[in-house]
Design a protein around this motif. Structure first.
Motif, PDB file in Angstrom:
ATOM      1  N   SER A  13     -21.425   5.068 -47.859  1.00 39.95           N
ATOM      2  CA  SER A  13     -21.276   5.740 -49.149  1.00 39.95           C
ATOM      3  C   SER A  13     -19.802   6.005 -49.415  1.00 39.95           C
ATOM      4  O   SER A  13     -18.979   6.049 -48.497  1.00 39.95           O
ATOM      5  CB  SER A  13     -22.049   7.062 -49.153  1.00 39.95           C
ATOM      6  N   MET A  56     -18.401   9.014 -47.490  1.00 30.45           N
ATOM      7  CA  MET A  56     -18.259   9.034 -46.026  1.00 30.45           C
ATOM      8  C   MET A  56     -16.929   9.674 -45.640  1.00 30.45           C
ATOM      9  O   MET A  56     -15.883   9.366 -46.211  1.00 30.45           O
ATOM     10  CB  MET A  56     -18.325   7.604 -45.480  1.00 30.45           C
ATOM     11  N   THR A  80     -22.237   8.015 -38.830  1.00 26.06           N
ATOM     12  CA  THR A  80     -22.572   9.046 -39.808  1.00 26.06           C
ATOM     13  C   THR A  80     -23.964   8.763 -40.385  1.00 26.06           C
ATOM     14  O   THR A  80     -24.531   7.686 -40.202  1.00 26.06           O
ATOM     15  CB  THR A  80     -21.547   9.070 -40.954  1.00 26.06           C
ATOM     16  N   SER A  81     -24.471   9.726 -41.124  1.00 26.65           N
ATOM     17  CA  SER A  81     -25.800   9.567 -41.730  1.00 26.65           C
ATOM     18  C   SER A  81     -25.754   8.695 -42.980  1.00 26.65           C
ATOM     19  O   SER A  81     -26.798   8.251 -43.458  1.00 26.65           O
ATOM     20  CB  SER A  81     -26.373  10.940 -42.091  1.00 26.65           C
ATOM     21  N   ASP A  82     -24.548   8.436 -43.502  1.00 25.79           N
ATOM     22  CA  ASP A  82     -24.425   7.640 -44.727  1.00 25.79           C
ATOM     23  C   ASP A  82     -23.708   6.315 -44.489  1.00 25.79           C
ATOM     24  O   ASP A  82     -23.055   5.780 -45.385  1.00 25.79           O
ATOM     25  CB  ASP A  82     -23.715   8.442 -45.821  1.00 25.79           C
ATOM     26  N   SER A  83     -23.813   5.772 -43.265  1.00 23.13           N
ATOM     27  CA  SER A  83     -23.210   4.465 -42.987  1.00 23.13           C
ATOM     28  C   SER A  83     -24.042   3.710 -41.952  1.00 23.13           C
ATOM     29  O   SER A  83     -24.634   4.315 -41.060  1.00 23.13           O
ATOM     30  CB  SER A  83     -21.762   4.625 -42.489  1.00 23.13           C
ATOM     31  N   HIS A 110     -26.099   3.446 -36.445  1.00 25.38           N
ATOM     32  CA  HIS A 110     -26.376   4.375 -37.541  1.00 25.38           C
ATOM     33  C   HIS A 110     -26.570   5.760 -36.938  1.00 25.38           C
ATOM     34  O   HIS A 110     -27.307   5.927 -35.958  1.00 25.38           O
ATOM     35  CB  HIS A 110     -27.628   3.955 -38.318  1.00 25.38           C
ATOM     36  N   VAL A 127     -31.885   5.501 -50.059  1.00 21.16           N
ATOM     37  CA  VAL A 127     -30.856   6.495 -50.356  1.00 21.16           C
ATOM     38  C   VAL A 127     -30.762   6.719 -51.861  1.00 21.16           C
ATOM     39  O   VAL A 127     -31.196   5.881 -52.660  1.00 21.16           O
ATOM     40  CB  VAL A 127     -29.483   6.036 -49.820  1.00 21.16           C
ATOM     41  N   PHE A 145     -27.672   7.547 -53.111  1.00 21.60           N
ATOM     42  CA  PHE A 145     -26.248   7.384 -53.443  1.00 21.60           C
ATOM     43  C   PHE A 145     -25.873   5.906 -53.443  1.00 21.60           C
ATOM     44  O   PHE A 145     -26.621   5.053 -52.952  1.00 21.60           O
ATOM     45  CB  PHE A 145     -25.372   8.169 -52.467  1.00 21.60           C
ATOM     46  N   LEU A 201     -24.013   2.553 -52.370  1.00 23.81           N
ATOM     47  CA  LEU A 201     -23.551   1.994 -51.106  1.00 23.81           C
ATOM     48  C   LEU A 201     -22.480   0.931 -51.358  1.00 23.81           C
ATOM     49  O   LEU A 201     -22.607   0.115 -52.282  1.00 23.81           O
ATOM     50  CB  LEU A 201     -24.716   1.372 -50.335  1.00 23.81           C
TER      51      LEU A 201
END
Length: 425
Positions: A324, A327, A336-339, A354, A399, A401, A403
């Motif tokens: 995201s 990040m 991270t939780s967003d990658s 992840h 998600v 958001f 990417l």
């Protein structure tokens, strides 16, 4: 790199690589190393940042820990090793001639990008060519001695035995004639020895001497092979165009976002190749810029299907995936939780990452990675596509958001690069 105690005699050589003193979280040299009760070591700030992000107080590697904060203390021995390694790397870099304008030494271990090479070895080709030159000199010397014929009988015999012993010690005698020195008189022995030397000379010339440089010879060999093949295959069926990708209809060619680009990276003019720089780049400060060697693409996606390919052949340690825009810039891709990412760790291991969780995939390194992001079905898939399309790993992705294609390169290997490749249509 050598090590010795304060009262020791000779220093002991130590073969030490960057990975031996690296942090698994940031993939840089350890800074203020902290060793957890389980024995694993990390940068203190990396651990604090990871735990502040919501993880329980546990080891990122083995998960040992609990719900209570851990007291972090500096591992002074590891810090001392890191400092010595950094100094040795800088000294080696300063001694190495680098073309171009003069440069100033890097301020610290996280800014310099020198690669410490502790072992240098001549190639077999170089040794063979040197041996061929030595044999040429010996042939000339023995021929000269034979023509003079003025030495006492014992001298040529003894000296030639010494030369033969020095030359053939450790050399495959199959290069020489089976009758190595069988005559009785000194003149006959010299003649036989000269004959055997010339046979060795011929063998060495066949294998280790060429016209032109090795690179030129390689080009000649390739040209000859192609010429031979074309003469044998009249229909030129070997000139088959590359097979089109199964995902060509969703192909994109993401460009790198200069705003998120780490100061340790450089980007080509077409924004399709990113390279680890030899020196920190003077990019203007921005909260969007990554602290480690990472960069996002300039285009993000919140729906639909996309597919792109990354050429990894010129990078020894890398990760590719998605993240995201939000990040954290001090975090590493896949931690991270967003990658999400696919990573080759440079030590023979391919894995998918992840939320600091790794799925080990094996030891085969893909030279070209295909990434398919299907936000309609909620899937992120990685493929090896150099010779066909082989699925390596697939993540469920759901998600809210946007990417962005994301890229990471190991910062201690200057010259390493990743290239966004044109997809075959």
């Amino acid at each position: 790199m050598t090590m010795a105690g304060p009262d020791a005699g000779p220093a002991i050589p130590v073969w030490l690589a960057e990975d031996d003193l690296g942090c698994i979280i940031c993939h840089e040299l350890l800074a203020w190393p902290a060793t957890l009760p389980c024995g694993h070591s990390f940068c203190r700030n990396c651990l604090v940042g990871l735990w502040d992000a919501g993880r329980r107080w546990s080891c990122p590697t083995c998960r040992e820990g609990g719900t209570r904060p851990l007291q972090l203390r500096k591992n002074t021995m590891l810090q001392d090793l890191v400092d010595k390694y950094s100094r040795a790397a800088r000294e080696l870099e300063d001694r190495s001639p680098v073309p171009g304008p003069a440069r100033s030494p890097a301020p610290g271990p996280r800014c310099h990008t020198a690669q410490l090479r502790v072992v240098a070895q001549k190639s077999i080709t170089e040794v063979g060519r040197e041996l061929a030159e030595l044999v040429d000199q010996l042939v000339d010397t023995v021929g000269s001695l034979q023509s003079q014929r003025c030495l006492p009988e014992s001298e040529p015999d003894n000296e030639l035995r010494t030369l033969a012993s020095a030359l053939l010690d450790g050399v495959d005698l199959s290069l020489a004639s089976p009758k190595l020195v069988t005559s009785n008189t000194p003149e006959a022995k010299m003649r036989d020895f000269l004959h055997d030397l010339k046979e060795i000379q011929g063998k060495l010339r066949e294998n280790f001497t060429w016209k032109g440089t090795p690179e030129e010879q390689m080009q000649v060999d390739v040209s000859e092979a192609l010429s031979s093949s074309s003469s044998l295959v009249s229909d030129q069926s070997h000139l088959v165009p590359k097979r089109a990708s199964s995902f060509a209809q969703w192909a994109i060619s993401p460009a790198f976002d200069l705003g998120s680009l780490s100061c340790s990276l450089e980007v080509s003019e077409d924004h399709r190749t990113v390279t680890v720089s030899h020196y920190p780049q003077p990019y203007p400060w921005s909260p969007e810029r990554f602290a480690s060697c990472q960069v996002l693409s300039s285009q993000g996606f919140s729906s639909g299907q996309q597919y792109w390919e990354v050429d990894t052949q010129h990078c020894s340690h890398w990760a590719v995936g998605v993240a995201s825009r939000g990040m954290r810039r001090d975090q590493i891709l896949g931690r991270t939780s967003d990658s999400w990412c696919l990573e080759w760790n440079g030590a023979g291991q391919l894995s998918a990452w992840h939320m600091v969780k790794a799925a080990v995939l094996g030891s085969d390194r893909p030279s070209v990675v295909g990434i398919r992001l299907d936000l309609e079905e909620g899937k992120l898939a990685f493929y090896s596509v150099a010779d066909g399309e082989k699925l390596l790993y697939e993540y469920p992705v759901s998600v809210s958001f946007v990417l962005y294609p994301a890229f990471w390169l190991y910062g201690l290997y200057p010259g390493n690069s990743l290239t966004v490749r044109q997809v075959n249509l």
